[in-house]
Design an enzyme around this catalytic site. Structure first.
Site, PDB file in Angstrom:
ATOM      1  N   HIS A   1      -1.281   0.874   7.497  1.00 47.45           N
ATOM      2  CA  HIS A   1      -1.800   0.979   6.147  1.00 47.45           C
ATOM      3  C   HIS A   1      -1.555   2.386   5.618  1.00 47.45           C
ATOM      4  O   HIS A   1      -1.703   3.370   6.351  1.00 47.45           O
ATOM      5  CB  HIS A   1      -3.301   0.675   6.148  1.00 47.45           C
ATOM      6  CG  HIS A   1      -3.920   0.728   4.774  1.00 47.45           C
ATOM      7  ND1 HIS A   1      -3.518  -0.111   3.750  1.00 47.45           N
ATOM      8  CD2 HIS A   1      -4.895   1.518   4.261  1.00 47.45           C
ATOM      9  CE1 HIS A   1      -4.224   0.170   2.658  1.00 47.45           C
ATOM     10  NE2 HIS A   1      -5.057   1.155   2.947  1.00 47.45           N
TER      11      HIS A   1
ATOM     12  N   CYS B   1       0.834  -1.206   0.000  1.00 44.50           N
ATOM     13  CA  CYS B   1       0.000   0.000   0.000  1.00 44.50           C
ATOM     14  C   CYS B   1       0.863   1.248   0.000  1.00 44.50           C
ATOM     15  O   CYS B   1       0.494   2.276  -0.593  1.00 44.50           O
ATOM     16  CB  CYS B   1      -0.957  -0.002   1.182  1.00 44.50           C
ATOM     17  SG  CYS B   1      -0.138  -0.231   2.786  1.00 44.50           S
TER      18      CYS B   1
END
Length: 1062
Positions: free
Chosen positions: A449, A202
């Site tokens: 994330h 990510c």
């Protein structure tokens, strides 16, 4: 957002807040007289339609006081094509307030996984309108206000809400389009597509999206030359072009596997979360290198490179030292800074060098001085890296800085008269920047994330790029913050599992994303809906960071503080030495476990938290909290603690105060006869208790009391050991102590491997950045403790590599091991030999040892050792040279027999370098060497035709193939092609000095030879922005820069100057 699963309905009615469910079945709704009407709200662009997306519903409820039912629904009304109704509790939903909710009318008949989003307000006419927004789904089909208004106000006729026994309720609903994860089409909704996540990529996806949306960068990537033979998985330029093209024209999310393969990553690397700043720099460096000699050369510099000057200026003498440096990004401090401007102020802050830290000025000795940084120029695209992670030396771990940090939509770096600029900076350029993108990291130090907020055209429209999904967002959402609320449930879940010290890991508690302008009362309503705790039963405490680096609830919010906004409360939190708003939700429960109003807290009341320790099981768990009186004594609460722990009422217990755990554990026994005040206990303190150890206490208990157990927990470390031959696979794990000595660690490893002699174990530390073993192993007893082996710069690893040696390490450390590649004179093979000799040995000793291991062409054959790097010979080692300083890690050591013809060189003969080369088809003058270089003796007057015959014979090349070869005299990487009649000796001067390898006879041909079985030495990649990395293996490093190439000059350990282009 993933739609929550459908829940089974107990009856046909809609779901209502949890505290009402039990009564919902018994209290049926009663018929009432209802007058309802729907009014469309007009806007500048709206006109009447059958299916309005914004509508106001008015509900007039007559005979209001004669209604005996618990709840009542309005008629159904339609907004945005969806059916809605209002749900009220005239006597309150188990509270003394009027309760009112907006409800999805047909939720029982909707398909599994339904979801809809609406912003709405509910009002009793003449009442100030609370406002909220929510996404409705099967699990939460109603939303609203449990404590809408006090019943006393509603039923007070003088207030005007109840007139002629009639109440008028209004609901204004605006339906918003919601994001359905499964059916959402990013391209259709936003015009952009996302990137697929390979496992933990990510961070890379966010960076790539940001770079892609810089038009000049995207254009430069498209113009990078590639060939028809290139494959995306082996060419970074082609892989990036392919990726950008798909982002521009694809209708669905794009895979990144070809790009990561071109990086040289395998599947394992894709599941490792790398550092986004490191990736940005490495990618920029590789692209910058690939762009050299092309039409887009210099693009990376033009876009991202700025310059600043590091200066030291003496105060009492005329002396000033300046050093100009370039940067591609700036690392800004977050800790202690409220916004970007504060970070820039800190960046250029002047440091005083005085006292023991005086500056040694040339010709002036030690002097008081000023040290600082000022900027010469800023790049067109300014990349700012916020230092959210730092090493906490007190806690001996990496921590994430979650302080609130603000950044403006426009950044003026010329402010205050250009205080960030150096006196000789170029002030003709306006340094005014517009915010283009924000990379966000949610999570903690060990994982999380990344996603990005970007506005590609710098318009007011922001987009959120979250891996596969792209959504439209407003500026507020891109710039808002999250605030965490910890509860007793969090303490019970974490203590003894995730944490042992303090009370909670704030990164793992429920976060509420709110705007700082929101009134705290509205925030409490959100908490009420989330946890089912009515607002009147909530009491919030602010956490504070104490001077001993612990976090504890500090004080409950006052009524005045609760009238403020969340942003104002954060300022209160700052005063408590806590830069972010952290809250503890205190909820009192009755015997039936229903919430009660919080107890009154006076000045003499102290809130204490309790942990229970079980020595037999070595377990620590959260037991609860109690209010005690300051003048009370621990002996007065022993019965209550026994009850909490499930002990018998007369069980003898010991109490300890957990004071701190950094840098060392401090846990002291509590005198049960002293008052709590005498023991200096205050709100938020932690007491640990256990059964009193008896005389017959089990001797097998390792940690008999709380202090010894906490000391053990503080220092324990699970280490994953890997064989150095298989550096990606865990071989075994051991639970050790950070305080274990070097001998303790190797002893445990030897025991695990069933090895008799621990001295034959050699350990190597882990590089946290490269995720590889460090180049140099740990020396025998070279570190004091295990912790010293695990720390790499500002990070702590839990990985160590091991080798089992054939001799004890203390003996080996007095030896030098060299890897020497022996080239057989007649066989087409290369064999790597490890030569182990005392460090004071010479090259002659290496050759003598090698002769015992290789097959020679004759007993009288003589050997020599060469230094080879990138297919060029840089040195013939003298026989008397010591081996101690020879580095075979980055340069290949090659041994070969000396040809007979070279043993008796005539006065006019020349020994020249002969290298294979090919030319880059896209860069006509770019020479690429390959294959094995060699020496060749040429004679006076010898022509190229004569030399070619000897070369063909030496290399055993067929006539057809050899006829295609071209020969050139190459000097400083420029070829001068030769004819067969050219006399070779006239081109080569007698050069036994530095640079001989840059003049050579080049053989241009295609590299068609099969690759030999050859051990590849590690190659040091030189990053011009990280010269200190080079200085660890070289004595001196200088760098020069020209338009066409980047050159590094190195004085290596043997004193030979090596110069080559990257």
């Amino acid at each position: 957002m993933v739609t929550p699963p459908t829940v089974e309905h107990e009856d046909e009615e809609m779901l209502v807040p949890a505290q009402e469910v039990a009564a919902a079945d018994t209290d049926a709704a009663q018929p009432m007289e209802v007058v309802a009407q729907t009014e469309v709200v007009s806007t500048a662009e709206s006109h009447p339609v059958e299916d309005p997306r914004t509508s106001r519903f008015t509900w007039t409820i007559e005979n209001f006081t004669r209604f005996n039912g618990k709840k009542h629904y309005s008629e159904v009304f339609v907004v945005g094509g969806f059916k809605w109704r209002v749900l009220i509790f005239p006597k309150g939903n188990n509270v003394d307030h009027f309760s009112m909710y907006l409800d999805v009318a047909d939720s029982a008949n909707l398909p599994s996984g339904w979801s809809r989003y609406a912003q709405f307000s509910l009002a009793v006419v003449n009442q100030i309108q609370p406002n909220t927004q929510h996404q409705f789904n099967a699990r939460e089909s109603d939303w609203g206000f449990t404590s809408f208004m006090p019943l006393s106000e509603l039923y007070d006729a003088s207030r005007g809400y109840l007139a002629n026994d009639t109440v008028v309720v209004e609901a204004e609903v605006a339906v918003r389009r919601m994001v359905d994860y499964w059916t959402y089409d990013s391209k259709k909704e936003t015009g952009y597509v996302g990137l697929k996540n390979q496992g933990a990529t990510c961070y890379m996806n966010s960076l790539l999206q940001t770079l892609y949306h810089i038009p000049y960068f995207r254009k430069a990537v498209y113009h990078m030359p590639t060939t028809e033979n290139d494959m995306p998985s082996g060419s970074i330029p082609l892989a990036l072009q392919s990726l950008f093209y798909k982002l521009q024209y694809s209708d669905s999310s794009v895979a990144t596997k070809e790009l990561t393969k071109s990086f040289g990553w395998d599947t394992y690397d894709s599941f490792m979360q790398h550092d986004v700043q490191e990736l940005n720099r490495v990618l920029s460096e590789k692209l910058e290198d690939k762009m050299k000699g092309t039409v887009v050369e210099g693009t990376i510099e033009q876009l991202f490179e700025g310059h600043h000057i590091n200066y030291i200026e003496c105060i009492n003498v005329e002396y000033k030292s300046n050093r100009k440096e370039s940067f591609y990004d700036l690392q800004l401090d977050v800790k202690g800074c409220r916004d970007i401007y504060s970070s820039f102020d800190k960046y250029v802050e002047v440091e005083r060098l005085e006292g023991d830290n005086k500056y040694h000025a040339e010709n002036h000795g030690l002097q008081d001085a000023k040290k600082g940084v000022l900027f010469l120029d800023f790049p067109p695209v300014l990349q700012l890296q916020l230092k959210r992670f730092e090493y906490d030396y007190m806690r001996d771990t990496m921590v994430k800085i979650n302080d609130r940090y603000e950044f403006p939509l426009q950044l003026d770096l010329d402010r205050d008269g250009g205080k960030y600029l150096a006196p000789d900076a170029d002030r003709s350029t306006r340094n005014l920047y517009t915010l283009h993108s924000v990379l966000v990291h949610s999570g903690g130090v060990h994982g999380g994330h990344y996603y990005a907020f970007i506005r590609p055209t710098l318009s007011e429209q922001w987009y959120k790029f979250d891996d596969e999904r792209v959504t439209k967002e407003d500026a507020k959402k891109a710039l808002e913050e999250q605030y965490g609320v910890a509860r007793d449930e969090d303490l019970k879940e974490q203590i003894g599992k995730d944490i042992y010290f303090d009370l909670v890991d704030h990164e793992k508690v429920r976060n509420f994303r709110i705007q700082k302008q929101m009134p705290f009362s509205s925030f409490k309503e959100e908490v009420a809906k989330e946890y089912g705790i009515p607002v009147q039963f909530q009491r919030f405490w602010l956490w504070a960071k104490r001077q001993n680096h612990t976090y504890r609830p500090n004080h409950p919010l006052t009524l005045h503080e609760e009238t403020q906004s969340v942003g104002q409360l954060r300022e209160v939190s700052n005063k408590a030495h806590n830069a972010e708003l952290k809250l503890f939700l205190e909820v009192a429960l009755g015997l039936d476990l229903r919430p009660l109003p919080p107890p009154e807290k006076g000045k003499e009341d102290i809130l204490l938290f309790f942990k229970l320790y079980n020595p037999e099981k070595e377990e620590l768990c959260f037991m609860g909290r109690l209010f005690v009186k300051a003048l009370g004594k621990p002996s007065e609460i022993l019965a209550k603690l026994n009850e909490m722990a499930g002990f018998s009422p007369d069980q003898e217990i010991e109490l300890y105060e957990e004071i701190k755990f950094e840098p060392n554990v401090m846990c002291e026994i509590i005198d049960k006869k002293l008052t709590f005040r005498s023991s200096q206990l205050e709100d938020g303190d932690i007491l640990c208790f256990q059964k009193s150890p008896g005389a017959d206490y089990d001797a097998r208990v390792r940690y008999p009391d709380v202090p010894s157990f906490l000391e053990y927990v503080h220092n324990r470390q699970v280490v994953h050991f890997r064989s150095l031959e298989k550096p990606k696979d865990d071989a075994f794990s051991l639970e050790l102590s950070k305080l274990h000595t070097y001998d303790d660690v190797v002893e445990r490893v030897a025991r695990q491997l069933e090895l008799d002699d621990p001295a034959k174990i050699r350990l190597t530390s882990h590089n946290c950045y490269s995720q590889q073993p460090k180049p140099q192993p740990v020396k025998y007893r070279g570190v004091e403790h295990l912790l010293d082996m695990l720390i790499h710069y500002n990070q702590t690893s839990d990985i160590l590599y091991y080798e089992v040696l054939d001799i004890p390490l203390p003996e080996l450390q007095f030896l030098k091991t060299l890897k020497v590649a022996f080239h057989h004179p007649t066989k087409d093979e290369v064999v790597i030999h490890s030569i182990r000799l005392p460090k004071n040995s010479t090259i002659a000793d290496v050759i003598n040892d090698l002769k015992t291991k290789v097959e020679l062409s004759s007993p009288n054959a003589e050997l020599r050792v060469l230094e080879v790097f990138y297919h060029k010979i840089y040195k013939i080692f003298p026989l008397q040279e010591k081996i101690e300083n020879i580095n075979d890690q980055y340069w290949t050591l090659r041994a070969e027999e000396i040809p007979e013809e070279e043993k008796n060189i005539g006065p006019n003969d020349r020994l020249i370098h002969v290298y294979h080369f090919t030319k880059d088809i896209n860069q006509t003058q770019q020479i690429q060497n390959f294959g094995d270089p060699f020496f060749l003796l040429i004679h006076e007057g010898e022509t190229l035709a004569e030399v070619k015959k000897r070369i063909q014979s030496k290399l055993q090349v067929s006539a057809d193939e050899f006829s295609k070869w071209k020969f050139a005299f190459i000097s400083m990487n420029r070829p001068d092609y030769l004819q067969d009649s050219d006399v070779i000796s006239t081109r080569f001067q007698r050069r036994e000095v530095y640079g001989a390898w840059e003049q050579y006879l080049g053989m241009e041909h295609t590299d068609t030879a099969p690759k030999r079985a050859y051990t590849v030495n590690q190659v040091l990649l030189f990053n011009p922005n990280f010269l200190p990395v080079i200085s660890t293996t070289c004595r001196t490093v200088t760098r020069t820069k020209s338009r066409s190439k980047f050159t590094i000059e190195i004085s290596n350990w043997s004193g030979i100057m090596v110069k080559y282009s990257i």
